[in-house]
Design a protein around this motif. Structure first.
Motif, PDB file in Angstrom:
ATOM      1  N   ASP A  48       0.819  -1.213   0.000  1.00 18.09           N
ATOM      2  CA  ASP A  48       0.000   0.000   0.000  1.00 18.09           C
ATOM      3  C   ASP A  48       0.855   1.266   0.000  1.00 18.09           C
ATOM      4  N   ASN A  49       2.118   1.156   0.407  1.00 15.12           N
ATOM      5  CA  ASN A  49       3.014   2.308   0.454  1.00 15.12           C
ATOM      6  C   ASN A  49       3.946   2.380  -0.757  1.00 15.12           C
ATOM      7  N   LEU A  50       3.701   1.530  -1.739  1.00 16.59           N
ATOM      8  CA  LEU A  50       4.508   1.520  -2.956  1.00 16.59           C
ATOM      9  C   LEU A  50       3.619   1.842  -4.152  1.00 16.59           C
ATOM     10  N   GLY A  51       4.193   2.451  -5.158  1.00 13.86           N
ATOM     11  CA  GLY A  51       3.439   2.755  -6.371  1.00 13.86           C
ATOM     12  C   GLY A  51       4.387   3.022  -7.524  1.00 13.86           C
ATOM     13  N   PHE A  52       3.821   3.088  -8.710  1.00 11.83           N
ATOM     14  CA  PHE A  52       4.614   3.383  -9.902  1.00 11.83           C
ATOM     15  C   PHE A  52       3.710   4.040 -10.929  1.00 11.83           C
ATOM     16  N   SER A  53       4.338   4.706 -11.906  1.00 14.51           N
ATOM     17  CA  SER A  53       3.595   5.328 -13.006  1.00 14.51           C
ATOM     18  C   SER A  53       4.383   5.146 -14.288  1.00 14.51           C
ATOM     19  N   ILE A  54       3.667   4.795 -15.352  1.00 10.99           N
ATOM     20  CA  ILE A  54       4.276   4.644 -16.667  1.00 10.99           C
ATOM     21  C   ILE A  54       3.206   4.954 -17.703  1.00 10.99           C
ATOM     22  N   ASN A  55       3.604   5.516 -18.835  1.00 12.72           N
ATOM     23  CA  ASN A  55       2.638   5.872 -19.879  1.00 12.72           C
ATOM     24  C   ASN A  55       2.218   4.691 -20.740  1.00 12.72           C
ATOM     25  N   ASP A  56       2.934   3.596 -20.700  1.00 14.51           N
ATOM     26  CA  ASP A  56       2.644   2.425 -21.520  1.00 14.51           C
ATOM     27  C   ASP A  56       1.650   1.524 -20.781  1.00 14.51           C
TER      28      ASP A  56
ATOM     29  N   ASN B 183       0.292  -2.765 -16.922  1.00 10.38           N
ATOM     30  CA  ASN B 183      -0.433  -3.966 -16.549  1.00 10.38           C
ATOM     31  C   ASN B 183       0.524  -5.084 -16.154  1.00 10.38           C
ATOM     32  N   ASP B 184       1.620  -5.248 -16.895  1.00 11.02           N
ATOM     33  CA  ASP B 184       2.602  -6.284 -16.581  1.00 11.02           C
ATOM     34  C   ASP B 184       3.221  -6.069 -15.208  1.00 11.02           C
ATOM     35  N   ILE B 185       3.637  -4.832 -14.924  1.00 15.10           N
ATOM     36  CA  ILE B 185       4.254  -4.535 -13.625  1.00 15.10           C
ATOM     37  C   ILE B 185       3.252  -4.770 -12.501  1.00 15.10           C
ATOM     38  N   ALA B 186       2.022  -4.302 -12.694  1.00 16.97           N
ATOM     39  CA  ALA B 186       0.995  -4.469 -11.658  1.00 16.97           C
ATOM     40  C   ALA B 186       0.713  -5.947 -11.397  1.00 16.97           C
ATOM     41  N   GLN B 187       0.623  -6.751 -12.447  1.00 17.42           N
ATOM     42  CA  GLN B 187       0.346  -8.182 -12.263  1.00 17.42           C
ATOM     43  C   GLN B 187       1.524  -8.911 -11.627  1.00 17.42           C
ATOM     44  N   ASP B 188       2.746  -8.575 -12.051  1.00 18.20           N
ATOM     45  CA  ASP B 188       3.925  -9.275 -11.533  1.00 18.20           C
ATOM     46  C   ASP B 188       4.253  -8.904 -10.096  1.00 18.20           C
ATOM     47  N   THR B 189       3.938  -7.673  -9.678  1.00 15.01           N
ATOM     48  CA  THR B 189       4.301  -7.230  -8.332  1.00 15.01           C
ATOM     49  C   THR B 189       3.115  -7.172  -7.372  1.00 15.01           C
ATOM     50  N   GLY B 190       1.895  -7.078  -7.912  1.00 11.09           N
ATOM     51  CA  GLY B 190       0.724  -6.898  -7.056  1.00 11.09           C
ATOM     52  C   GLY B 190       0.604  -5.474  -6.530  1.00 11.09           C
TER      53      GLY B 190
END
Length: 196
Positions: free
Chosen positions: A29-37, A42-49
């Motif tokens: 909940d204290n981690l996040g990321f942003s990318i335009n692609d 979707n890949d990063i979100a699925q692989d890391t949760g």
């Protein structure tokens, strides 16, 4: 709460950094990321949760930007038609129609541009505003935003304790955070702390 932000040139680096942060005890909940692609997002979100960061709502600026672009597009379409009507003497009787075409081009373009500007602003949001809320200086926030738009990945780690922020900063540096000078032309490191 302190926030540590960093830019990465490759999604794989950002994913590795997020996984390392989580392994070192950072809550998802204290981690996040942003990318335009969207595919890489979707890949990063699925692989890391870990969920992607959404920028703060763009608000009025997104609507005004969209209206400005729409008005320019309406003029670009309508004014050549009006000009052609005046060039040929046989068509000058339609000059009022050309004027109405220009008027409705401006009104329609501005209205549609405003609508699309509002929609785009709520989808992507304003990352400068978001980073300013994290305590990042305005010039750096703009550079991070430019980095996201140019294809870099922004990673954010939040911590209640300063020692965890230092650890997050070191992890992000070791994971390959790019130098912010590659984005804006200065020597600042592309990972830093902010307090909010």
């Amino acid at each position: 709460m302190e926030s540590v932000v960093a830019l990465f040139s490759e999604p794989a680096q950002a994913k590795s950094a997020l996984q390392t942060l989580e392994a070192r005890g950072f809550n998802r909940d204290n981690l996040g990321f942003s990318i335009n692609d969207p595919v890489a997002e979707n890949d990063i979100a699925q692989d890391t949760g870990i969920s992607p960061e959404q920028g703060a709502p763009a608000g009025v600026s997104g609507v005004l930007r969209g209206m400005g672009i729409g008005i320019l597009a309406g003029l670009a379409i309508a004014l050549p038609v009006w000009f052609l009507i005046w060039v040929f003497p046989e068509t000058r009787i339609y000059s009022m129609g050309g004027a109405y075409t220009a008027l409705f081009g401006v009104l329609g373009g501005g209205g549609m541009g405003g609508i699309f500007g509002a929609l785009a602003g709520t989808d992507h949001g304003d990352y400068v505003k978001l980073l300013r809320q994290f305590g990042i200086p305005a010039a750096d926030a703009e550079a991070y935003d430019a980095g996201i738009r140019s294809g870099h990945v922004l990673v954010v780690a939040r911590s209640e304790r300063g020692s965890k922020s230092d650890e997050a900063l070191n992890i992000l540096k070791r994971s390959g955070a790019v130098d912010l000078s590659q984005v804006r032309g200065s020597g600042a490191l592309a990972s830093q702390r902010g307090t909010h």
